[in-house]
Design a protein around this motif. Sequence first.
Motif, PDB file in Angstrom:
ATOM      1  N   ILE A 240      18.079  31.224  -1.502  1.00  0.00           N
ATOM      2  CA  ILE A 240      17.092  30.840  -0.489  1.00  0.00           C
ATOM      3  C   ILE A 240      16.061  31.953  -0.302  1.00  0.00           C
ATOM      4  O   ILE A 240      14.852  31.703  -0.231  1.00  0.00           O
ATOM      5  N   LEU A 241      16.536  33.210  -0.219  1.00  0.00           N
ATOM      6  CA  LEU A 241      15.637  34.349  -0.024  1.00  0.00           C
ATOM      7  C   LEU A 241      14.690  34.521  -1.208  1.00  0.00           C
ATOM      8  O   LEU A 241      13.483  34.741  -1.023  1.00  0.00           O
ATOM      9  N   ILE A 242      15.209  34.412  -2.417  1.00  0.00           N
ATOM     10  CA  ILE A 242      14.395  34.584  -3.614  1.00  0.00           C
ATOM     11  C   ILE A 242      13.291  33.537  -3.685  1.00  0.00           C
ATOM     12  O   ILE A 242      12.125  33.853  -3.958  1.00  0.00           O
ATOM     13  N   GLU A 243      13.645  32.293  -3.436  1.00  0.00           N
ATOM     14  CA  GLU A 243      12.649  31.220  -3.494  1.00  0.00           C
ATOM     15  C   GLU A 243      11.564  31.421  -2.435  1.00  0.00           C
ATOM     16  O   GLU A 243      10.374  31.225  -2.704  1.00  0.00           O
ATOM     17  N   LYS A 244      11.969  31.841  -1.240  1.00  0.00           N
ATOM     18  CA  LYS A 244      11.019  32.052  -0.152  1.00  0.00           C
ATOM     19  C   LYS A 244      10.064  33.206  -0.477  1.00  0.00           C
ATOM     20  O   LYS A 244       8.840  33.068  -0.363  1.00  0.00           O
ATOM     21  N   LYS A 245      10.620  34.349  -0.869  1.00  0.00           N
ATOM     22  CA  LYS A 245       9.813  35.533  -1.122  1.00  0.00           C
ATOM     23  C   LYS A 245       8.903  35.362  -2.337  1.00  0.00           C
ATOM     24  O   LYS A 245       7.757  35.827  -2.337  1.00  0.00           O
ATOM     25  N   GLN A 246       9.416  34.707  -3.383  1.00  0.00           N
ATOM     26  CA  GLN A 246       8.606  34.525  -4.576  1.00  0.00           C
ATOM     27  C   GLN A 246       7.400  33.637  -4.287  1.00  0.00           C
ATOM     28  O   GLN A 246       6.288  33.899  -4.753  1.00  0.00           O
ATOM     29  N   LYS A 247       7.589  32.599  -3.490  1.00  0.00           N
ATOM     30  CA  LYS A 247       6.483  31.715  -3.119  1.00  0.00           C
ATOM     31  C   LYS A 247       5.455  32.464  -2.279  1.00  0.00           C
ATOM     32  O   LYS A 247       4.240  32.309  -2.469  1.00  0.00           O
ATOM     33  N   GLU A 248       5.938  33.292  -1.340  1.00  0.00           N
ATOM     34  CA  GLU A 248       5.036  34.058  -0.482  1.00  0.00           C
ATOM     35  C   GLU A 248       4.197  35.028  -1.307  1.00  0.00           C
ATOM     36  O   GLU A 248       2.981  35.147  -1.113  1.00  0.00           O
ATOM     37  N   ARG A 249       4.844  35.754  -2.222  1.00  0.00           N
ATOM     38  CA  ARG A 249       4.137  36.719  -3.060  1.00  0.00           C
ATOM     39  C   ARG A 249       3.081  36.033  -3.920  1.00  0.00           C
ATOM     40  O   ARG A 249       1.939  36.487  -4.010  1.00  0.00           O
ATOM     41  N   ARG A 250       3.476  34.944  -4.547  1.00  0.00           N
ATOM     42  CA  ARG A 250       2.565  34.246  -5.456  1.00  0.00           C
ATOM     43  C   ARG A 250       1.356  33.698  -4.708  1.00  0.00           C
ATOM     44  O   ARG A 250       0.226  33.783  -5.179  1.00  0.00           O
ATOM     45  N   LYS A 251       1.605  33.140  -3.526  1.00  0.00           N
ATOM     46  CA  LYS A 251       0.533  32.577  -2.713  1.00  0.00           C
ATOM     47  C   LYS A 251      -0.443  33.677  -2.270  1.00  0.00           C
ATOM     48  O   LYS A 251      -1.659  33.508  -2.328  1.00  0.00           O
ATOM     49  N   PHE A 252       0.108  34.804  -1.832  1.00  0.00           N
ATOM     50  CA  PHE A 252      -0.724  35.909  -1.356  1.00  0.00           C
ATOM     51  C   PHE A 252      -1.635  36.424  -2.462  1.00  0.00           C
ATOM     52  O   PHE A 252      -2.840  36.607  -2.271  1.00  0.00           O
ATOM     53  N   ILE A 253      -1.061  36.678  -3.624  1.00  0.00           N
ATOM     54  CA  ILE A 253      -1.842  37.218  -4.742  1.00  0.00           C
ATOM     55  C   ILE A 253      -2.922  36.234  -5.177  1.00  0.00           C
ATOM     56  O   ILE A 253      -4.061  36.614  -5.465  1.00  0.00           O
ATOM     57  N   ARG A 254      -2.584  34.964  -5.211  1.00  0.00           N
ATOM     58  CA  ARG A 254      -3.566  33.950  -5.600  1.00  0.00           C
ATOM     59  C   ARG A 254      -4.721  33.893  -4.608  1.00  0.00           C
ATOM     60  O   ARG A 254      -5.889  33.794  -4.987  1.00  0.00           O
ATOM     61  N   GLU A 255      -4.395  33.947  -3.316  1.00  0.00           N
ATOM     62  CA  GLU A 255      -5.412  33.816  -2.287  1.00  0.00           C
ATOM     63  C   GLU A 255      -6.321  35.035  -2.199  1.00  0.00           C
ATOM     64  O   GLU A 255      -7.529  34.911  -2.003  1.00  0.00           O
ATOM     65  N   PHE A 256      -5.747  36.231  -2.336  1.00  0.00           N
ATOM     66  CA  PHE A 256      -6.511  37.446  -2.089  1.00  0.00           C
ATOM     67  C   PHE A 256      -6.969  38.184  -3.338  1.00  0.00           C
ATOM     68  O   PHE A 256      -7.892  38.995  -3.272  1.00  0.00           O
ATOM     69  N   LEU A 257      -6.356  37.895  -4.464  1.00  0.00           N
ATOM     70  CA  LEU A 257      -6.788  38.548  -5.695  1.00  0.00           C
ATOM     71  C   LEU A 257      -7.252  37.551  -6.750  1.00  0.00           C
ATOM     72  O   LEU A 257      -7.749  37.938  -7.804  1.00  0.00           O
TER      73      LEU A 257
ATOM     74  N   ALA B 274      22.272  36.726  -8.654  1.00  0.00           N
ATOM     75  CA  ALA B 274      23.426  37.635  -8.695  1.00  0.00           C
ATOM     76  C   ALA B 274      23.012  39.052  -8.312  1.00  0.00           C
ATOM     77  O   ALA B 274      23.723  39.743  -7.570  1.00  0.00           O
ATOM     78  N   SER B 275      21.862  39.493  -8.798  1.00  0.00           N
ATOM     79  CA  SER B 275      21.373  40.836  -8.488  1.00  0.00           C
ATOM     80  C   SER B 275      21.086  40.988  -6.999  1.00  0.00           C
ATOM     81  O   SER B 275      21.480  41.984  -6.378  1.00  0.00           O
ATOM     82  N   MET B 276      20.410  40.010  -6.423  1.00  0.00           N
ATOM     83  CA  MET B 276      20.066  40.081  -5.010  1.00  0.00           C
ATOM     84  C   MET B 276      21.316  40.007  -4.131  1.00  0.00           C
ATOM     85  O   MET B 276      21.436  40.739  -3.144  1.00  0.00           O
ATOM     86  N   ALA B 277      22.247  39.136  -4.478  1.00  0.00           N
ATOM     87  CA  ALA B 277      23.479  38.999  -3.703  1.00  0.00           C
ATOM     88  C   ALA B 277      24.268  40.303  -3.706  1.00  0.00           C
ATOM     89  O   ALA B 277      24.804  40.733  -2.680  1.00  0.00           O
ATOM     90  N   ARG B 278      24.293  40.959  -4.855  1.00  0.00           N
ATOM     91  CA  ARG B 278      25.020  42.238  -4.970  1.00  0.00           C
ATOM     92  C   ARG B 278      24.362  43.318  -4.137  1.00  0.00           C
ATOM     93  O   ARG B 278      25.026  44.053  -3.401  1.00  0.00           O
ATOM     94  N   ARG B 279      23.039  43.426  -4.229  1.00  0.00           N
ATOM     95  CA  ARG B 279      22.323  44.511  -3.543  1.00  0.00           C
ATOM     96  C   ARG B 279      22.215  44.297  -2.042  1.00  0.00           C
ATOM     97  O   ARG B 279      22.200  45.257  -1.279  1.00  0.00           O
ATOM     98  N   ARG B 280      22.127  43.054  -1.619  1.00  0.00           N
ATOM     99  CA  ARG B 280      21.980  42.765  -0.192  1.00  0.00           C
ATOM    100  C   ARG B 280      23.297  42.379   0.482  1.00  0.00           C
ATOM    101  O   ARG B 280      23.315  42.087   1.680  1.00  0.00           O
ATOM    102  N   SER B 281      24.369  42.377  -0.279  1.00  0.00           N
ATOM    103  CA  SER B 281      25.682  41.992   0.254  1.00  0.00           C
ATOM    104  C   SER B 281      25.612  40.640   0.958  1.00  0.00           C
ATOM    105  O   SER B 281      26.024  40.476   2.108  1.00  0.00           O
ATOM    106  N   MET B 282      25.079  39.658   0.248  1.00  0.00           N
ATOM    107  CA  MET B 282      24.959  38.308   0.783  1.00  0.00           C
ATOM    108  C   MET B 282      25.554  37.312  -0.199  1.00  0.00           C
ATOM    109  O   MET B 282      25.875  37.660  -1.334  1.00  0.00           O
ATOM    110  N   THR B 283      25.723  36.083   0.256  1.00  0.00           N
ATOM    111  CA  THR B 283      26.259  35.059  -0.630  1.00  0.00           C
ATOM    112  C   THR B 283      25.187  34.652  -1.636  1.00  0.00           C
ATOM    113  O   THR B 283      23.994  34.884  -1.424  1.00  0.00           O
ATOM    114  N   LYS B 284      25.605  34.029  -2.710  1.00  0.00           N
ATOM    115  CA  LYS B 284      24.655  33.574  -3.714  1.00  0.00           C
ATOM    116  C   LYS B 284      23.733  32.501  -3.143  1.00  0.00           C
ATOM    117  O   LYS B 284      22.557  32.418  -3.523  1.00  0.00           O
TER     118      LYS B 284
END
Length: 231
Positions: A180-197, A165-175
């Motif tokens: 889809i965006l949240i799942e994609k970005k969260q996976k990318e962030r988690r993978k990056f931190i695990r690999e490099f830190l 709901a927060s992302m849809a409101r701020r980005r003016s997109m559908t839920k």
Amino acid sequence: MSDLTILPSVEQRLAALIEVSRRISQAETNSLNGLKPTITLSREFGCEAFPVAQKLKQIMEKKTKEKWALVDKSLILEVAKRHDIEAELLKNLGKRPRLLDDMLSALSSRWTNEKDHFQLLVQNLVSIASKGNAIIVGLGAGIVSQSLENCFHFRMFGSKEYRIASMARRRSMTKEEAEILIEKKQKERRKFIREFLGRDTHDPELYHMLFNCDLNNSEKIAKTIANYISL
């Protein structure tokens, strides 16, 4: 007050960062064992950390009667790009912490190709965090500054429904698009931190406190963090 607060421009925040670094270079004393505190804010993708950071900056400046810097990825990237600014910061901040060399040495095999720039970001990040009076949003700051005794680490999380709901409101997109965006970005962030830190940002042991965004607004989170830090 709405959480949709307009962020200060990069130029304004660069000026604040330079001012903080200059003041620190002139006077290295405070009540935290001679060290000034730094606050790191981590969050699940979809939770809004900037409104918290801005409110916290206002509270801490009033509390300490000193300037605080609000640091994020865009600011660190600008510092790395502008050698005049970086030189000024390094001059004011002094030598980078020895622990940084040890950490980078241990991670050196992981820095390759397009990820090399992250090493430069970490160098600037740890130097800033070590001197204090900074609020750092994201960037794995809560992990790379774990060995710094002046740093306090906090993480924001929320239910899937809240974040969508927060992302849809701020980005003016559908839920559906937000999910889809949240799942994609969260996976990318988690993978990056695990690999490099070598850590997982979801690990609660990294943080002094965790905040459920479903139950706490930005002002309450900021006030709680400020009260937690004894000066």
